[in-house]
Motif scaffolding. Sequence first.
Motif, PDB file in Angstrom:
ATOM      1  N   THR A   3       0.845  -1.188   0.000  1.00 15.69           N
ATOM      2  CA  THR A   3       0.000   0.000   0.000  1.00 15.69           C
ATOM      3  C   THR A   3       0.881   1.238   0.000  1.00 15.69           C
ATOM      4  O   THR A   3       1.783   1.359   0.831  1.00 15.69           O
ATOM      5  N   PRO A   4       0.661   2.173  -0.926  1.00 11.29           N
ATOM      6  CA  PRO A   4       1.488   3.383  -0.960  1.00 11.29           C
ATOM      7  C   PRO A   4       1.391   4.150   0.350  1.00 11.29           C
ATOM      8  O   PRO A   4       0.308   4.315   0.912  1.00 11.29           O
ATOM      9  N   ARG A   5       2.541   4.585   0.833  1.00 11.70           N
ATOM     10  CA  ARG A   5       2.579   5.389   2.053  1.00 11.70           C
ATOM     11  C   ARG A   5       3.362   6.668   1.798  1.00 11.70           C
ATOM     12  O   ARG A   5       4.230   6.716   0.936  1.00 11.70           O
ATOM     13  N   VAL A  31      -1.333   9.385  11.855  1.00 13.29           N
ATOM     14  CA  VAL A  31       0.015   9.174  11.332  1.00 13.29           C
ATOM     15  C   VAL A  31       0.859   8.442  12.359  1.00 13.29           C
ATOM     16  O   VAL A  31       0.564   8.454  13.556  1.00 13.29           O
ATOM     17  N   GLU A  32       1.914   7.812  11.876  1.00 13.59           N
ATOM     18  CA  GLU A  32       2.878   7.124  12.730  1.00 13.59           C
ATOM     19  C   GLU A  32       4.120   7.992  12.854  1.00 13.59           C
ATOM     20  O   GLU A  32       4.652   8.472  11.840  1.00 13.59           O
ATOM     21  N   VAL A  33       4.586   8.210  14.064  1.00 16.40           N
ATOM     22  CA  VAL A  33       5.816   8.964  14.271  1.00 16.40           C
ATOM     23  C   VAL A  33       7.004   8.044  13.984  1.00 16.40           C
ATOM     24  O   VAL A  33       7.197   7.029  14.655  1.00 16.40           O
ATOM     25  N   LEU A  34       7.786   8.397  12.973  1.00 18.69           N
ATOM     26  CA  LEU A  34       8.968   7.619  12.608  1.00 18.69           C
ATOM     27  C   LEU A  34      10.213   8.130  13.316  1.00 18.69           C
ATOM     28  O   LEU A  34      11.083   7.356  13.707  1.00 18.69           O
ATOM     29  N   SER A  50       2.299   7.695   6.872  1.00 23.64           N
ATOM     30  CA  SER A  50       0.899   7.287   6.876  1.00 23.64           C
ATOM     31  C   SER A  50       0.489   6.878   5.476  1.00 23.64           C
ATOM     32  O   SER A  50       1.151   7.214   4.486  1.00 23.64           O
ATOM     33  N   VAL A  51      -0.627   6.197   5.385  1.00 28.04           N
ATOM     34  CA  VAL A  51      -1.193   5.855   4.091  1.00 28.04           C
ATOM     35  C   VAL A  51      -1.845   7.077   3.459  1.00 28.04           C
ATOM     36  O   VAL A  51      -1.763   7.290   2.257  1.00 28.04           O
ATOM     37  N   SER A  52      -2.485   7.931   4.284  1.00 28.35           N
ATOM     38  CA  SER A  52      -3.276   9.007   3.682  1.00 28.35           C
ATOM     39  C   SER A  52      -3.192  10.366   4.353  1.00 28.35           C
ATOM     40  O   SER A  52      -3.514  11.369   3.727  1.00 28.35           O
ATOM     41  N   ASP A  53      -2.754  10.439   5.610  1.00 29.09           N
ATOM     42  CA  ASP A  53      -2.952  11.665   6.376  1.00 29.09           C
ATOM     43  C   ASP A  53      -1.708  12.512   6.605  1.00 29.09           C
ATOM     44  O   ASP A  53      -1.735  13.454   7.389  1.00 29.09           O
ATOM     45  N   VAL A  54      -0.597  12.197   5.948  1.00 31.83           N
ATOM     46  CA  VAL A  54       0.634  12.933   6.203  1.00 31.83           C
ATOM     47  C   VAL A  54       0.490  14.408   5.830  1.00 31.83           C
ATOM     48  O   VAL A  54       0.941  15.291   6.562  1.00 31.83           O
ATOM     49  N   GLN A  55      -0.125  14.696   4.703  1.00 28.77           N
ATOM     50  CA  GLN A  55      -0.260  16.086   4.271  1.00 28.77           C
ATOM     51  C   GLN A  55      -1.006  16.917   5.302  1.00 28.77           C
ATOM     52  O   GLN A  55      -0.618  18.048   5.618  1.00 28.77           O
ATOM     53  N   ALA A  56      -2.075  16.351   5.872  1.00 30.61           N
ATOM     54  CA  ALA A  56      -2.842  17.071   6.894  1.00 30.61           C
ATOM     55  C   ALA A  56      -1.996  17.304   8.132  1.00 30.61           C
ATOM     56  O   ALA A  56      -2.053  18.381   8.742  1.00 30.61           O
ATOM     57  N   ALA A  57      -1.186  16.315   8.512  1.00 25.88           N
ATOM     58  CA  ALA A  57      -0.350  16.453   9.699  1.00 25.88           C
ATOM     59  C   ALA A  57       0.723  17.518   9.494  1.00 25.88           C
ATOM     60  O   ALA A  57       0.970  18.341  10.379  1.00 25.88           O
ATOM     61  N   LEU A  74       7.574  16.741   2.153  1.00 17.59           N
ATOM     62  CA  LEU A  74       6.459  15.813   1.998  1.00 17.59           C
ATOM     63  C   LEU A  74       6.718  14.954   0.769  1.00 17.59           C
ATOM     64  O   LEU A  74       6.929  15.473  -0.325  1.00 17.59           O
ATOM     65  N   ILE A  75       6.731  13.642   0.954  1.00 12.28           N
ATOM     66  CA  ILE A  75       6.944  12.709  -0.145  1.00 12.28           C
ATOM     67  C   ILE A  75       5.731  11.805  -0.237  1.00 12.28           C
ATOM     68  O   ILE A  75       5.502  10.954   0.636  1.00 12.28           O
ATOM     69  N   ALA A  76       4.930  12.009  -1.255  1.00 13.43           N
ATOM     70  CA  ALA A  76       3.783  11.136  -1.493  1.00 13.43           C
ATOM     71  C   ALA A  76       4.275   9.838  -2.122  1.00 13.43           C
ATOM     72  O   ALA A  76       5.206   9.836  -2.931  1.00 13.43           O
ATOM     73  N   ASN A  77       3.677   8.726  -1.728  1.00 18.06           N
ATOM     74  CA  ASN A  77       4.067   7.421  -2.268  1.00 18.06           C
ATOM     75  C   ASN A  77       5.565   7.181  -2.114  1.00 18.06           C
ATOM     76  O   ASN A  77       6.277   6.903  -3.079  1.00 18.06           O
ATOM     77  N   ALA A  78       6.055   7.312  -0.903  1.00 18.19           N
ATOM     78  CA  ALA A  78       7.476   7.107  -0.615  1.00 18.19           C
ATOM     79  C   ALA A  78       7.872   5.654  -0.855  1.00 18.19           C
ATOM     80  O   ALA A  78       7.084   4.730  -0.635  1.00 18.19           O
ATOM     81  N   HIS A  79       9.105   5.454  -1.316  1.00 23.94           N
ATOM     82  CA  HIS A  79       9.615   4.097  -1.509  1.00 23.94           C
ATOM     83  C   HIS A  79       9.608   3.362  -0.175  1.00 23.94           C
ATOM     84  O   HIS A  79       9.968   3.914   0.870  1.00 23.94           O
TER      85      HIS A  79
END
Length: 202
Positions: A3-5, A31-34, A50-57, A74-79
Amino acid sequence: MATPRSIGAVEFSSIGLGIEAQDEMLKAASVEVLVARTICSGKYVVVVGSVSDVQAAIRCGLQKADEAAIDHMLIANAHDSLFSALGQSVVLNPADVGALGVIETFSGTSVLAAADAAAKAANVIVFRIHVAMALGGKGLLFMTGSVADVRAGVEAGVKPVRDRGMLVSQVVIPRPSPELLEEYIGSGADAMRTMLLIDQFQ
């Protein structure tokens, strides 16, 4: 298929305001704190995934900290390899150990863009990402693979960093010494595993 994260990071000039912003980020989005820690010199960095909420965070963190937010990414669909490399949980197998690629950046957040670009552009293993920890606020990225792949990965990785004016150095070592690998691949239990792997590799 995974799943893209997404991965997002915010660097703060104030530790207190950074912690407050982190709290707001966690309340605003799932979101998960890395990574969340103080960094040199007296700053604070938060990296979330996160799968979907990083931009909001990230948006919430920037708004809360206002002028104390000095850099963000912000990296959408990170490797997918970024998540394990950030967690220092990559254990290399003997067949995986090849050339060593290093990218050094002026900011901890910009190294994330380098890692993502490198992993997507070449058949490399990104095995360590250090976000400003004991580095004077810098970022540090390690990758391995064939010489050709590492060269390609490093070239791809430095492009977004150079575009941001954040590149410190880029290095490709075709045949790193076992002692060098032992020093930089891991510590503690990881180092013991690495030493065993290097013995098999020689």
